[in-house]
Design a protein around this motif. Structure first.
Motif, PDB file in Angstrom:
ATOM      1  N   PRO A 165      -4.923  -1.343  -5.447  1.00 21.24           N
ATOM      2  CA  PRO A 165      -5.980  -1.675  -4.215  1.00 21.24           C
ATOM      3  C   PRO A 165      -6.485  -2.949  -3.891  1.00 21.24           C
ATOM      4  O   PRO A 165      -6.355  -3.477  -3.113  1.00 21.24           O
ATOM      5  CB  PRO A 165      -7.256  -0.651  -4.786  1.00 21.24           C
ATOM      6  CG  PRO A 165      -6.582   0.057  -5.675  1.00 21.24           C
ATOM      7  CD  PRO A 165      -5.644  -0.387  -6.283  1.00 21.24           C
ATOM      8  N   LYS A 205      -4.686   4.513 -14.792  1.00 18.37           N
ATOM      9  CA  LYS A 205      -5.852   4.563 -13.954  1.00 18.37           C
ATOM     10  C   LYS A 205      -6.279   3.524 -13.407  1.00 18.37           C
ATOM     11  O   LYS A 205      -6.960   3.269 -12.097  1.00 18.37           O
ATOM     12  CB  LYS A 205      -6.907   5.359 -14.671  1.00 18.37           C
ATOM     13  CG  LYS A 205      -8.356   5.685 -14.131  1.00 18.37           C
ATOM     14  CD  LYS A 205      -9.336   6.454 -15.286  1.00 18.37           C
ATOM     15  CE  LYS A 205     -10.634   6.138 -14.870  1.00 18.37           C
ATOM     16  NZ  LYS A 205     -11.568   6.696 -15.970  1.00 18.37           N
ATOM     17  N   GLU A 206      -5.976   2.535 -14.426  1.00 20.56           N
ATOM     18  CA  GLU A 206      -6.512   1.044 -13.825  1.00 20.56           C
ATOM     19  C   GLU A 206      -5.432   0.382 -12.701  1.00 20.56           C
ATOM     20  O   GLU A 206      -5.999  -0.187 -11.929  1.00 20.56           O
ATOM     21  CB  GLU A 206      -6.449   0.317 -15.024  1.00 20.56           C
ATOM     22  CG  GLU A 206      -7.304  -0.980 -15.229  1.00 20.56           C
ATOM     23  CD  GLU A 206      -7.179  -1.588 -16.581  1.00 20.56           C
ATOM     24  OE1 GLU A 206      -7.499  -0.961 -17.729  1.00 20.56           O
ATOM     25  OE2 GLU A 206      -6.693  -2.578 -16.729  1.00 20.56           O
ATOM     26  N   SER A 226      -3.738   2.115 -10.786  1.00 20.91           N
ATOM     27  CA  SER A 226      -3.796   2.752  -9.578  1.00 20.91           C
ATOM     28  C   SER A 226      -5.034   2.690  -8.748  1.00 20.91           C
ATOM     29  O   SER A 226      -5.222   2.624  -7.487  1.00 20.91           O
ATOM     30  CB  SER A 226      -3.649   4.264  -9.874  1.00 20.91           C
ATOM     31  OG  SER A 226      -2.485   4.665 -10.695  1.00 20.91           O
ATOM     32  N   TYR A 227      -6.040   2.466  -9.298  1.00 17.05           N
ATOM     33  CA  TYR A 227      -7.612   2.175  -8.817  1.00 17.05           C
ATOM     34  C   TYR A 227      -8.000   0.833  -8.840  1.00 17.05           C
ATOM     35  O   TYR A 227      -9.026   0.776  -8.320  1.00 17.05           O
ATOM     36  CB  TYR A 227      -8.447   3.117  -9.547  1.00 17.05           C
ATOM     37  CG  TYR A 227      -8.126   4.709  -9.166  1.00 17.05           C
ATOM     38  CD1 TYR A 227      -8.011   5.293  -7.731  1.00 17.05           C
ATOM     39  CD2 TYR A 227      -7.753   5.372 -10.194  1.00 17.05           C
ATOM     40  CE1 TYR A 227      -7.789   6.641  -7.636  1.00 17.05           C
ATOM     41  CE2 TYR A 227      -7.202   6.744  -9.915  1.00 17.05           C
ATOM     42  CZ  TYR A 227      -7.107   7.364  -8.920  1.00 17.05           C
ATOM     43  OH  TYR A 227      -6.831   8.461  -8.514  1.00 17.05           O
ATOM     44  N   VAL A 228      -7.627  -0.115  -9.552  1.00 12.62           N
ATOM     45  CA  VAL A 228      -8.037  -1.162  -9.498  1.00 12.62           C
ATOM     46  C   VAL A 228      -7.121  -2.226  -9.080  1.00 12.62           C
ATOM     47  O   VAL A 228      -7.161  -2.932  -8.156  1.00 12.62           O
ATOM     48  CB  VAL A 228      -8.589  -1.754 -10.933  1.00 12.62           C
ATOM     49  CG1 VAL A 228      -9.236  -3.247 -10.890  1.00 12.62           C
ATOM     50  CG2 VAL A 228      -9.847  -0.918 -11.377  1.00 12.62           C
ATOM     51  N   SER A 256       2.557   1.797  -3.406  1.00 17.58           N
ATOM     52  CA  SER A 256       1.357   1.474  -4.418  1.00 17.58           C
ATOM     53  C   SER A 256       1.515   2.535  -5.670  1.00 17.58           C
ATOM     54  O   SER A 256       1.212   1.904  -6.788  1.00 17.58           O
ATOM     55  CB  SER A 256      -0.155   1.445  -3.965  1.00 17.58           C
ATOM     56  OG  SER A 256      -0.292   2.727  -3.638  1.00 17.58           O
ATOM     57  N   LYS A 257       1.761   3.674  -5.607  1.00 16.52           N
ATOM     58  CA  LYS A 257       1.759   4.415  -6.632  1.00 16.52           C
ATOM     59  C   LYS A 257       2.833   4.183  -7.592  1.00 16.52           C
ATOM     60  O   LYS A 257       2.786   3.959  -8.908  1.00 16.52           O
ATOM     61  CB  LYS A 257       2.225   5.986  -6.030  1.00 16.52           C
ATOM     62  CG  LYS A 257       1.298   7.019  -6.638  1.00 16.52           C
ATOM     63  CD  LYS A 257       1.433   8.373  -6.040  1.00 16.52           C
ATOM     64  CE  LYS A 257       1.302   9.528  -7.244  1.00 16.52           C
ATOM     65  NZ  LYS A 257       1.439  10.763  -6.596  1.00 16.52           N
ATOM     66  N   LYS A 286      -3.435  10.029 -17.251  1.00 10.90           N
ATOM     67  CA  LYS A 286      -4.458   9.509 -16.437  1.00 10.90           C
ATOM     68  C   LYS A 286      -5.537   9.573 -17.187  1.00 10.90           C
ATOM     69  O   LYS A 286      -6.839   9.079 -16.633  1.00 10.90           O
ATOM     70  CB  LYS A 286      -4.295  10.332 -15.163  1.00 10.90           C
ATOM     71  CG  LYS A 286      -4.581  11.785 -14.951  1.00 10.90           C
ATOM     72  CD  LYS A 286      -4.672  12.270 -13.724  1.00 10.90           C
ATOM     73  CE  LYS A 286      -5.095  13.692 -13.687  1.00 10.90           C
ATOM     74  NZ  LYS A 286      -4.929  14.620 -15.063  1.00 10.90           N
ATOM     75  N   ASP A 323       0.873  -1.118   0.062  1.00 12.99           N
ATOM     76  CA  ASP A 323       0.081  -0.151  -0.033  1.00 12.99           C
ATOM     77  C   ASP A 323       0.926   1.374  -0.064  1.00 12.99           C
ATOM     78  O   ASP A 323       0.576   2.262  -0.799  1.00 12.99           O
ATOM     79  CB  ASP A 323      -0.830   0.016   1.285  1.00 12.99           C
ATOM     80  CG  ASP A 323      -2.108   0.978   1.201  1.00 12.99           C
ATOM     81  OD1 ASP A 323      -2.500   1.137  -0.007  1.00 12.99           O
ATOM     82  OD2 ASP A 323      -2.765   1.168   2.243  1.00 12.99           O
TER      83      ASP A 323
END
Ligand code: NAP
Ligand code: MG
Length: 501
Positions: free
Chosen positions: A115, A107-108, A110-112, A91-92, A328, A88
């Protein structure tokens, strides 16, 4: 560890991770992996093969019988939780690495992807202390209980479409249950797994508990699948290779779980919210460039709304932003490799030959600069498809959807099930009785009603038919990584009657 942490222009370097050490391959060989957006070399990676797999399995065996067997369930849980936190915190950076290695949009990742990787390690951290046996109410002066024990050394072979997430799906339940592992990432995307290995080391797992050996499927993968000293083999990838590895594991009666391909029906009834269904159809086929085993690649449209649906679907598909995956705003990046790109182009020719119409896309987009060398393809819709055509029956693994029209529910269910695969299915309707009728009738391991591509670490995932066997995630995953021992205790203190007198 041995990764070069410099700017993306300088190729990163990775060794193998065996027995807690970063080592070169026994052969000294390395291979390179490109950034699929530009074709530029992203990393140079040690190329493991049989000799390295042997070393890794030995290390995993020593760890299983030695230090790892002494770690309490609580401490296993804590290690997994620590790992989830380390991922975590990074993660970036990991999302950017994953995007560079696979091509999927930032975007994918980072957000899918990231996480969900964190969520899986966190979820299974909680399970470590909750894996329990049972007491069985047997008759007489007997006490019978079961122990739920780890299986042992697990070989895990993963694909390139969700490199880190597939590693998490495999590692987290296996570790929670107390197994040790030799993981082989896909040759196209080895980088994430090597970064993960560094965090596993940092979290403090004993040496040899997790070993990561990148290399080619035909060498490293085959050596792992046929190894006599692994107790369990978990594979995700093509049905073709799944059959191969299951056959070689059968020689040693190694336990096998397989998560293979799919050709999912995504079904739109006339009473559906069409806007929602159009978005759902796009999510079903264009997410991750269509490189998803549960992609909704057969789009069944109710004849009554077909024209209206297709008008909106075509228009929106043509507007998907394809390009630089690090931007992004990008919705689709490149396919993972030139080989996959060519496979998709081949299927466009097959579709045309079979009499299907290309309604939109059908070729690579016009991009500028370095991206001209990337493996991009446009969102593509085939109209006039019959369910029996190759483009409706074979997994293409790209942003390519086959549209099939249906007249009524009976006809639809028959067609939906007329396919070798059975991984997932989607249905869009406001009629709840119809939705649940379909959920029951369809041959698939996962069904989405008025949604698509939903996942959670607590919810099982896996296939019917040739999409494989075994379930990942949720408590079901623990069944694949444990075995049950039944223990009988005499409480009477008397000799066994049969021979006693
Ligand atoms: P694949 O060959 O099945 O790759 C999956 C994994 O198996 C990779 O780690 C691969 O290693 C390894 N492997 C390959 N041959 C092996 C062998 N003989 N013994 C043991 N392991 C072996 O898949 P692919 O060639 O990359 O992709 C081809 C098609 O498979 C795709 O177009 C798609 O249809 C399907 N696919 C499905 C999924 C899924 O999630 N269900 C994922 C990926 C691909 P290397 O990559 O190093 O060769
Ligand atoms: Mg391959």
């Amino acid at each position: 560890m041995s990764s070069a942490k410099s700017a993306s222009e300088t190729p990163r370097k990775y060794q193998l991770f065996i027995d807690g050490q970063w080592v070169d391959a026994e052969s000294g060989k390395t291979f390179t992996t490109p950034n699929p957006a530009t074709g530029a070399t992203l990393a140079e990676v040690a190329e493991g093969d049989k000799a390295d797999i042997d070393k890794a399995v030995e290390a995993a065996r020593r760890a299983f019988e030695g230090p790892w067997s002494k770690v309490s369930a609580r401490d296993r849980g804590k290690l997994l939780y620590k790992l989830s936190q380390l991922i975590d915190a990074k993660s970036k950076e990991l999302a950017a690495i994953e995007t560079s290695d696979n091509g999927k949009p930032i975007k994918e990742t980072s957000y899918v992807d990231l996480p969900q990787v964190v969520e899986n390690f966190e979820y299974f951290a909680g399970w470590a202390t909750k894996i329990e046996g049972e007491t069985i109410p047997v008759p007489g002066q007997m006490f019978n209980y079961t122990l739920r024990e780890p299986v042992g050394v697990c070989g895990q072979i993963i694909p390139w479409n969700f490199p880190l997430l597939m590693a998490a799906w495999k590692l987290a339940p296996a570790l929670a249950a107390g197994n040790t592992i030799v993981l082989k990432p896909a040759e196209q995307t080895p980088v994430g797994a090597m970064e993960l290995a560094a965090l596993i080391q940092e979290a403090g797992f004993p040496d040899g508990v997790v070993n990561v050996v990148p290399g080619y499927g035909e060498t490293a993968g085959a050596a792992l699948a046929s190894h006599k000293d692994i107790d369990k083999l978990a594979f995700t990838g093509s049905t073709e290779v799944g059959k191969l590895v299951a056959k070689s594991a059968a020689d040693n009666l190694t336990k096998v779980s397989l998560e293979l391909g799919g050709k999912a029906p995504n079904i739109v009834f006339a009473d559906a919210d069409l806007e929602q269904a159009v978005n759902g159809a796009m999510m079903g086929i264009f997410f991750n460039q269509g490189q998803v085993c549960c992609a909704g690649s057969r789009l069944f449209l109710d004849a009554r709304v077909k024209d209206e649906f297709l008008d909106r679907f075509k228009e929106k598909s043509a507007r998907v932003r394809v390009g630089d995956p690090m931007d992004k705003n990008t919705q689709m990046g490149p396919q993972v490799s030139e080989e996959q790109l060519n496979r998709i182009k081949g299927y466009v020719d097959i579709a045309k030959g079979e009499g299907a119409q290309v309604l939109t896309g059908g070729c690579p987009p016009q991009l500028e600069g370095d991206f001209q060398k990337g493996y991009f393809f446009q969102p593509t819709i085939f109209g006039d498809v019959q369910n029996s055509m190759r483009v409706a029956q074979e997994e293409i693994f790209g942003p390519v959807v086959s549209v099939i029209t249906f007249e009524n529910e009976d006809d639809l269910i028959k067609q939906a099930n007329e396919v070798a695969y059975g991984l997932s299915a989607g249905i869009w309707t406001k009629d709840i009785t119809r939705a649940h009728r379909f959920a029951k009738a369809v041959h698939a391991g996962v069904v989405w009603i008025n949604t698509y591509n939903m996942f959670n670490a607590a919810s099982p995932f896996g296939g019917y038919k040739q999409s494989g066997y075994g379930r990942e995630m949720g408590k079901h995953a623990l069944e694949m990584y444990t075995q049950v021992k039944s223990v009988w205790v005499d409480l009477s203190g008397k000799p066994i009657g049969w021979f006693g007198n």
